[in-house]
Design a protein around this motif. Structure first.
Motif, PDB file in Angstrom:
ATOM      1  N   ARG A 293       4.564  -6.693   9.708  1.00  0.00           N
ATOM      2  CA  ARG A 293       3.139  -6.817   9.378  1.00  0.00           C
ATOM      3  C   ARG A 293       2.978  -6.994   7.878  1.00  0.00           C
ATOM      4  O   ARG A 293       3.729  -6.424   7.112  1.00  0.00           O
ATOM      5  CB  ARG A 293       2.372  -5.555   9.775  1.00  0.00           C
ATOM      6  N   LEU A 294       1.970  -7.759   7.501  1.00  0.00           N
ATOM      7  CA  LEU A 294       1.608  -7.837   6.091  1.00  0.00           C
ATOM      8  C   LEU A 294       0.867  -6.557   5.727  1.00  0.00           C
ATOM      9  O   LEU A 294       0.092  -6.030   6.514  1.00  0.00           O
ATOM     10  CB  LEU A 294       0.706  -9.040   5.819  1.00  0.00           C
ATOM     11  N   SER A 295       1.121  -6.095   4.553  1.00  0.00           N
ATOM     12  CA  SER A 295       0.488  -4.884   4.072  1.00  0.00           C
ATOM     13  C   SER A 295      -0.137  -5.196   2.718  1.00  0.00           C
ATOM     14  O   SER A 295       0.423  -5.956   1.941  1.00  0.00           O
ATOM     15  CB  SER A 295       1.555  -3.794   3.961  1.00  0.00           C
ATOM     16  N   ARG A 296      -1.285  -4.623   2.437  1.00  0.00           N
ATOM     17  CA  ARG A 296      -1.887  -4.823   1.121  1.00  0.00           C
ATOM     18  C   ARG A 296      -2.169  -3.469   0.487  1.00  0.00           C
ATOM     19  O   ARG A 296      -2.484  -2.492   1.170  1.00  0.00           O
ATOM     20  CB  ARG A 296      -3.158  -5.655   1.228  1.00  0.00           C
ATOM     21  N   GLU A 297      -2.036  -3.422  -0.823  1.00  0.00           N
ATOM     22  CA  GLU A 297      -2.311  -2.184  -1.538  1.00  0.00           C
ATOM     23  C   GLU A 297      -3.814  -1.999  -1.631  1.00  0.00           C
ATOM     24  O   GLU A 297      -4.535  -2.889  -2.064  1.00  0.00           O
ATOM     25  CB  GLU A 297      -1.699  -2.240  -2.940  1.00  0.00           C
ATOM     26  N   LYS A 298      -4.270  -0.815  -1.207  1.00  0.00           N
ATOM     27  CA  LYS A 298      -5.698  -0.512  -1.267  1.00  0.00           C
ATOM     28  C   LYS A 298      -6.071   0.088  -2.620  1.00  0.00           C
ATOM     29  O   LYS A 298      -7.082  -0.266  -3.202  1.00  0.00           O
ATOM     30  CB  LYS A 298      -6.082   0.469  -0.163  1.00  0.00           C
TER      31      LYS A 298
END
Length: 123
Positions: free
Chosen positions: A56-61
């Protein structure tokens, strides 16, 4: 990075600026450490040839700094480096115009071992 990675998850959203990480002193967490909070609900990446799920792609919040460490958990406040007098800008977790929503289960990853590395890490 020259240290062992510390990863975990958000265990509790305490208030608009404070969260609890499910790693503590027993896992090597110390006050002043900086963690990135990542979304765990990014899109699934599938190999077009095999159909196999690759991840899965993950993004920094956002990033949080630990201020209270217990044996099995740590409490942390949000922060973003700014040019303000204190060098900190509190960013609320709650969903409202432009605010970040933090969910229990979001992943966390150590990005700086201590507060001395904050300025080097800021983008």
């Amino acid at each position: 990075m020259t240290w062992a990675a510390i990863t975990g998850q958000v265990a509790l959203v305490e208030d608009d600026y404070t969260l609890v990480i499910n790693r503590g002193r027993d896992a090597g967490v110390r006050s002043g450490m900086i963690f990135a909070v990542h979304s765990t609900s990014g899109p699934v990446i599938t190999d077009p040839e095999s159909g196999r799920e690759l991840g899965r792609l993950s993004r920094e919040k956002l990033r949080v700094r630990v201020f209270d460490v217990q044996p099995l958990f740590a409490r942390a406040h949000t922060f973003v480096e700014t040019d303000s007098f204190h060098g900190l800008l509190q960013v609320p977790f709650v969903a409202s115009d432009g605010a970040v929503t933090i969910d229990v289960g979001d992943s966390v990853e150590l990005i700086h071992r201590d507060a001395a590395g904050i300025h080097a890490a800021a983008h």
